[in-house]
Design a protein around this motif. Structure first.
Motif, PDB file in Angstrom:
ATOM      1  N   ASP A   1      17.629  -1.926 -10.846  1.00  0.00           N
ATOM      2  CA  ASP A   1      17.379  -1.259  -9.673  1.00  0.00           C
ATOM      3  C   ASP A   1      18.359  -1.877  -9.317  1.00  0.00           C
ATOM      4  O   ASP A   1      19.103  -2.074  -8.850  1.00  0.00           O
ATOM      5  N   VAL A   2      17.993  -0.513  -7.752  1.00  0.00           N
ATOM      6  CA  VAL A   2      18.920  -0.343  -6.938  1.00  0.00           C
ATOM      7  C   VAL A   2      18.429  -0.106  -5.349  1.00  0.00           C
ATOM      8  O   VAL A   2      17.577   1.011  -5.103  1.00  0.00           O
ATOM      9  N   SER A   3      19.164  -0.445  -4.115  1.00  0.00           N
ATOM     10  CA  SER A   3      18.617  -0.577  -2.755  1.00  0.00           C
ATOM     11  C   SER A   3      19.295  -0.176  -2.098  1.00  0.00           C
ATOM     12  O   SER A   3      20.735  -0.820  -2.423  1.00  0.00           O
ATOM     13  N   GLY A   4      19.263   0.622  -1.653  1.00  0.00           N
ATOM     14  CA  GLY A   4      20.620   0.547   0.067  1.00  0.00           C
ATOM     15  C   GLY A   4      20.178  -0.511   1.220  1.00  0.00           C
ATOM     16  O   GLY A   4      19.403  -0.565   0.995  1.00  0.00           O
ATOM     17  N   ALA A   5      21.543  -0.902   1.787  1.00  0.00           N
ATOM     18  CA  ALA A   5      21.191  -1.418   2.901  1.00  0.00           C
ATOM     19  C   ALA A   5      21.105  -0.759   3.896  1.00  0.00           C
ATOM     20  O   ALA A   5      21.469   0.666   4.061  1.00  0.00           O
ATOM     21  N   LYS A   6      20.118  -1.224   4.666  1.00  0.00           N
ATOM     22  CA  LYS A   6      19.569  -0.280   6.029  1.00  0.00           C
ATOM     23  C   LYS A   6      21.003  -0.189   6.683  1.00  0.00           C
ATOM     24  O   LYS A   6      22.123  -0.091   6.798  1.00  0.00           O
ATOM     25  N   GLY A   7      20.777   1.858   6.871  1.00  0.00           N
ATOM     26  CA  GLY A   7      21.186   2.513   7.782  1.00  0.00           C
ATOM     27  C   GLY A   7      22.151   3.581   6.893  1.00  0.00           C
ATOM     28  O   GLY A   7      23.354   3.739   6.955  1.00  0.00           O
ATOM     29  N   SER A   8      21.946   2.944   5.482  1.00  0.00           N
ATOM     30  CA  SER A   8      23.370   3.560   4.275  1.00  0.00           C
ATOM     31  C   SER A   8      23.042   4.808   4.385  1.00  0.00           C
ATOM     32  O   SER A   8      21.597   5.226   4.365  1.00  0.00           O
ATOM     33  N   THR A   9      24.156   5.723   3.568  1.00  0.00           N
ATOM     34  CA  THR A   9      23.665   6.858   3.823  1.00  0.00           C
ATOM     35  C   THR A   9      24.770   7.565   2.452  1.00  0.00           C
ATOM     36  O   THR A   9      26.289   7.266   2.159  1.00  0.00           O
ATOM     37  N   GLY A  10      24.604   8.444   1.352  1.00  0.00           N
ATOM     38  CA  GLY A  10      25.317   8.260   0.210  1.00  0.00           C
ATOM     39  C   GLY A  10      24.076   8.846  -0.829  1.00  0.00           C
ATOM     40  O   GLY A  10      23.094   9.099  -1.074  1.00  0.00           O
ATOM     41  N   VAL A  11      25.413   9.123  -2.078  1.00  0.00           N
ATOM     42  CA  VAL A  11      24.443   9.449  -3.326  1.00  0.00           C
ATOM     43  C   VAL A  11      25.224   8.755  -4.332  1.00  0.00           C
ATOM     44  O   VAL A  11      25.951   8.057  -4.380  1.00  0.00           O
ATOM     45  N   LEU A  12      24.439   8.156  -5.248  1.00  0.00           N
ATOM     46  CA  LEU A  12      24.358   7.199  -6.584  1.00  0.00           C
ATOM     47  C   LEU A  12      24.411   7.810  -7.561  1.00  0.00           C
ATOM     48  O   LEU A  12      23.531   9.193  -7.920  1.00  0.00           O
ATOM     49  N   ALA A  13      25.597   7.053  -8.479  1.00  0.00           N
ATOM     50  CA  ALA A  13      25.178   8.253  -9.873  1.00  0.00           C
ATOM     51  C   ALA A  13      26.042   6.958 -10.519  1.00  0.00           C
ATOM     52  O   ALA A  13      26.839   5.470 -10.307  1.00  0.00           O
TER      53      ALA A  13
END
Length: 62
Positions: free
Chosen positions: A44-56
């Protein structure tokens, strides 16, 4: 796994005997980890609040 953007994400693996949690900065760094398990493994991958971007990610061997 890599993230391109701003902020960070958290990689979580279950069960914990299969691997450990890891921070993933969104600065094009590569986070590499060996995952082991005889049964089902959950990633599972979760982003921190306010993070933006693309995961690969890439799986080398099953």
């Amino acid at each position: 796994m890599t993230c391109v953007g701003r902020g960070s994400a958290r990689l979580t693996i279950a069960p914990t005997t299969s691997g450990s949690d890891a921070p993933v900065p969104c600065d094009q760094s590569v986070v590499q980890q060996r995952i082991k398990g005889d049964g089902e493994v959950r990633i599972d991958v979760s982003g921190a609040k306010g993070s933006t971007g693309v995961l690969a990610w890439q799986i080398n061997t099953l």
